[in-house]
Design a protein around this motif. Sequence first.
Motif, short mmCIF file in Angstrom:
data_model
loop_
_atom_site.label_atom_id
_atom_site.label_comp_id
_atom_site.label_asym_id
_atom_site.label_seq_id
_atom_site.Cartn_x
_atom_site.Cartn_y
_atom_site.Cartn_z
N LEU A 167 3.44 11.13 1.20
CA LEU A 167 2.81 9.92 0.64
C LEU A 167 1.70 10.29 -0.34
O LEU A 167 1.54 9.63 -1.37
CB LEU A 167 2.25 9.04 1.76
CG LEU A 167 3.26 8.24 2.56
CD1 LEU A 167 2.62 7.69 3.83
CD2 LEU A 167 3.84 7.11 1.70
N ALA A 188 1.03 4.94 -6.10
CA ALA A 188 0.88 3.64 -5.43
C ALA A 188 2.04 2.74 -5.82
O ALA A 188 2.47 2.71 -6.97
CB ALA A 188 -0.44 3.00 -5.82
N ILE A 233 8.20 2.81 4.05
CA ILE A 233 6.78 2.58 3.80
C ILE A 233 6.56 2.42 2.29
O ILE A 233 7.08 3.19 1.50
CB ILE A 233 5.94 3.80 4.23
CG1 ILE A 233 6.25 4.22 5.66
CG2 ILE A 233 4.46 3.55 4.05
CD1 ILE A 233 5.70 5.59 6.00
N ARG A 234 5.74 1.41 1.93
CA ARG A 234 5.27 1.29 0.53
C ARG A 234 3.85 1.85 0.48
O ARG A 234 2.97 1.40 1.21
CB ARG A 234 5.27 -0.14 0.04
CG ARG A 234 4.69 -0.23 -1.40
CD ARG A 234 4.70 -1.62 -1.98
NE ARG A 234 6.09 -1.99 -2.22
CZ ARG A 234 6.68 -3.05 -1.66
NH1 ARG A 234 6.03 -3.82 -0.83
NH2 ARG A 234 7.94 -3.33 -1.94
N LYS A 235 3.63 2.82 -0.40
CA LYS A 235 2.30 3.40 -0.54
C LYS A 235 1.37 2.43 -1.25
O LYS A 235 1.73 1.86 -2.27
CB LYS A 235 2.37 4.72 -1.32
CG LYS A 235 0.99 5.34 -1.47
CD LYS A 235 1.02 6.64 -2.19
CE LYS A 235 -0.42 7.14 -2.32
NZ LYS A 235 -0.46 8.47 -2.90
N ASN A 236 0.21 2.26 -0.71
CA ASN A 236 -0.82 1.42 -1.35
C ASN A 236 -1.93 2.28 -1.92
O ASN A 236 -2.07 3.40 -1.65
CB ASN A 236 -1.41 0.43 -0.35
CG ASN A 236 -0.42 -0.69 -0.08
OD1 ASN A 236 0.33 -1.09 -0.94
ND2 ASN A 236 -0.45 -1.18 1.13
N ALA A 260 0.58 4.87 9.55
CA ALA A 260 0.76 4.44 8.16
C ALA A 260 -0.05 3.18 7.89
O ALA A 260 -0.72 3.06 6.85
CB ALA A 260 2.23 4.19 7.86
N HIS A 291 -1.10 1.55 4.24
CA HIS A 291 0.23 1.42 3.65
C HIS A 291 0.99 0.28 4.31
O HIS A 291 0.68 -0.13 5.43
CB HIS A 291 1.01 2.74 3.79
CG HIS A 291 0.28 3.92 3.21
ND1 HIS A 291 -0.05 4.01 1.88
CD2 HIS A 291 -0.20 5.04 3.80
CE1 HIS A 291 -0.69 5.15 1.67
NE2 HIS A 291 -0.80 5.79 2.82
N ASP A 292 2.00 -0.24 3.61
CA ASP A 292 2.83 -1.32 4.14
C ASP A 292 4.08 -0.74 4.77
O ASP A 292 4.82 0.00 4.12
CB ASP A 292 3.26 -2.27 3.01
CG ASP A 292 2.08 -2.98 2.37
OD1 ASP A 292 1.13 -3.33 3.11
OD2 ASP A 292 2.10 -3.18 1.15
#
Length: 89
Positions: free
Chosen positions: A37, A42, A86-89, A63, A68-69
Amino acid sequence: MASNDGQKNTDLAEIHESLDVTADRCPMTFVRTRLRLDRMAAGQVLEVRFAGAEPAENLPRSARELGHDVLALEIDESGIAGRMVIRKN
């Protein structure tokens, strides 16, 4: 695989990178996930394949704690293998 927390499946076209940590045990499952990650931009999406009850609980929690989402969390019928997106924020 069936979703165990009501989150809808994420289309594979949205996934930017994949990581297989099925051979690892906690805490290495999250160490490897976090390192991946950290290299991503992002908004990018990471698919993580894991095995075992401990990563199924710890990976999504960790996470989320990092901001992160978690888009999807799926555990197979045997309860042994799983997949998290997972979506990285």
